[in-house]
Design a protein around this motif. Structure first.
Motif, PDB file in Angstrom:
ATOM      1  N   ILE A   6       0.857  -1.186   0.000  1.00 50.01           N
ATOM      2  CA  ILE A   6       0.000   0.000   0.000  1.00 50.01           C
ATOM      3  C   ILE A   6       0.890   1.233   0.000  1.00 50.01           C
ATOM      4  N   ILE A   7       0.780   2.051  -1.039  1.00 53.03           N
ATOM      5  CA  ILE A   7       1.579   3.268  -1.162  1.00 53.03           C
ATOM      6  C   ILE A   7       0.699   4.465  -0.831  1.00 53.03           C
ATOM      7  N   LEU A   8       1.046   5.185   0.217  1.00 53.42           N
ATOM      8  CA  LEU A   8       0.346   6.401   0.605  1.00 53.42           C
ATOM      9  C   LEU A   8       1.120   7.587   0.057  1.00 53.42           C
ATOM     10  N   ASN A   9       0.533   8.310  -0.875  1.00 49.77           N
ATOM     11  CA  ASN A   9       1.223   9.430  -1.512  1.00 49.77           C
ATOM     12  C   ASN A   9       0.537  10.743  -1.157  1.00 49.77           C
ATOM     13  N   GLY A  10       1.316  11.682  -0.605  1.00 46.80           N
ATOM     14  CA  GLY A  10       0.753  12.978  -0.255  1.00 46.80           C
ATOM     15  C   GLY A  10       1.835  13.925   0.212  1.00 46.80           C
ATOM     16  N   THR A  11       1.448  15.155   0.507  1.00 42.69           N
ATOM     17  CA  THR A  11       2.410  16.166   0.946  1.00 42.69           C
ATOM     18  C   THR A  11       2.857  15.902   2.379  1.00 42.69           C
ATOM     19  N   PRO A  12       3.967  16.509   2.806  1.00 41.02           N
ATOM     20  CA  PRO A  12       4.304  16.492   4.230  1.00 41.02           C
ATOM     21  C   PRO A  12       3.173  17.104   5.051  1.00 41.02           C
ATOM     22  N   ARG A  13       2.897  16.516   6.192  1.00 42.90           N
ATOM     23  CA  ARG A  13       1.840  16.933   7.119  1.00 42.90           C
ATOM     24  C   ARG A  13       0.437  16.684   6.576  1.00 42.90           C
ATOM     25  N   SER A  14       0.319  15.830   5.587  1.00 40.22           N
ATOM     26  CA  SER A  14      -1.015  15.494   5.085  1.00 40.22           C
ATOM     27  C   SER A  14      -1.663  14.387   5.907  1.00 40.22           C
ATOM     28  N   GLY A  15      -0.885  13.715   6.749  1.00 39.74           N
ATOM     29  CA  GLY A  15      -1.438  12.666   7.594  1.00 39.74           C
ATOM     30  C   GLY A  15      -1.077  11.259   7.190  1.00 39.74           C
TER      31      GLY A  15
END
Length: 206
Positions: free
Chosen positions: A11-20
């Motif tokens: 499972i790859i969680l992709n998002g900005t820093p501090r996105s959770g």
């Protein structure tokens, strides 16, 4: 037996820093069935010598072209290691912030999709409004707006670039749902939904 039946899920969680992302990853690691190895930007940065920091956490803007070849190799090595864990039957949760805002295009996500070809890998977009990101940055790092009251350009670039091309198996919004609720959405998609297709689409578009 189909090969994917004996391989660990990815499972790859992709998002900005501090996105959770990290909070969701922690819930997955502690509550999902089986063994979940946590591999991602923080783990790679921890392994990286100081002179090559911020490693794969380099923010968009093309500020360190000298680091970019190294960063690309680290990303590809990380994904190859993730495949190795999966082939041993170990599940992997990956916490990253993919962008191509370097001094030149490196197409790292597309290369990662090629490496992951044939594995049971889901790409999850972790969305969060920039106002919420700024609030979390202030709470966590005491770093926020510029003296003029504006959002710093690197934060704007993160928000703009991290979700390109925006092809996901699922998207969650951490401003609307708790980490536990987001993880529950991921669980439903992975364990009850159709097979993952996002990385396949990214490979075919490359």
């Amino acid at each position: 037996m189909d090969q994917t039946e004996i391989e660990g899920k990815i499972i790859i969680l992709n998002g900005t820093p501090r996105s959770g992302k990290s909070s969701i990853a922690s819930v997955i690691q502690n509550e999902f069935e089986g063994v979940w190895m946590n591999i991602g930007v923080d783990r790679i940065m921890d392994m990286t010598p100081e002179k090559f920091q911020p490693s794969i956490g380099l923010r968009p803007g093309g500020e360190r072209p000298d680091l970019e070849p190294f960063i690309q190799r680290m990303y590809l090595a990380m994904y190859k290691s993730i495949v190795a864990f999966s082939r041993e039957g170990l599940n992997v949760i990956v916490d990253v912030g993919h962008h191509d805002g370097y001094s030149v295009e490196h197409n790292i996500l597309q290369e990662a999709a090629q490496i992951l070809n044939g594995t049971p890998a889901w790409l999850i977009g972790v969305r969060c409004p920039i106002e919420t990101v700024m609030k979390r940055r202030i709470e966590t790092w005491q770093k926020g707006y510029t003296p003029e009251g504006k959002i710093p350009r690197p934060i704007e670039l993160w928000q703009k670039l991290v979700h390109i091309p925006g092809i996901y198996d699922l998207e969650v919004d951490t401003s609307l749902y708790t980490p536990e609720e987001c993880a529950a959405q991921v669980h439903q998609r992975v364990y009850e939904g159709s097979p993952p297709i996002a990385l396949q689409k990214i490979r075919s578009d490359n």
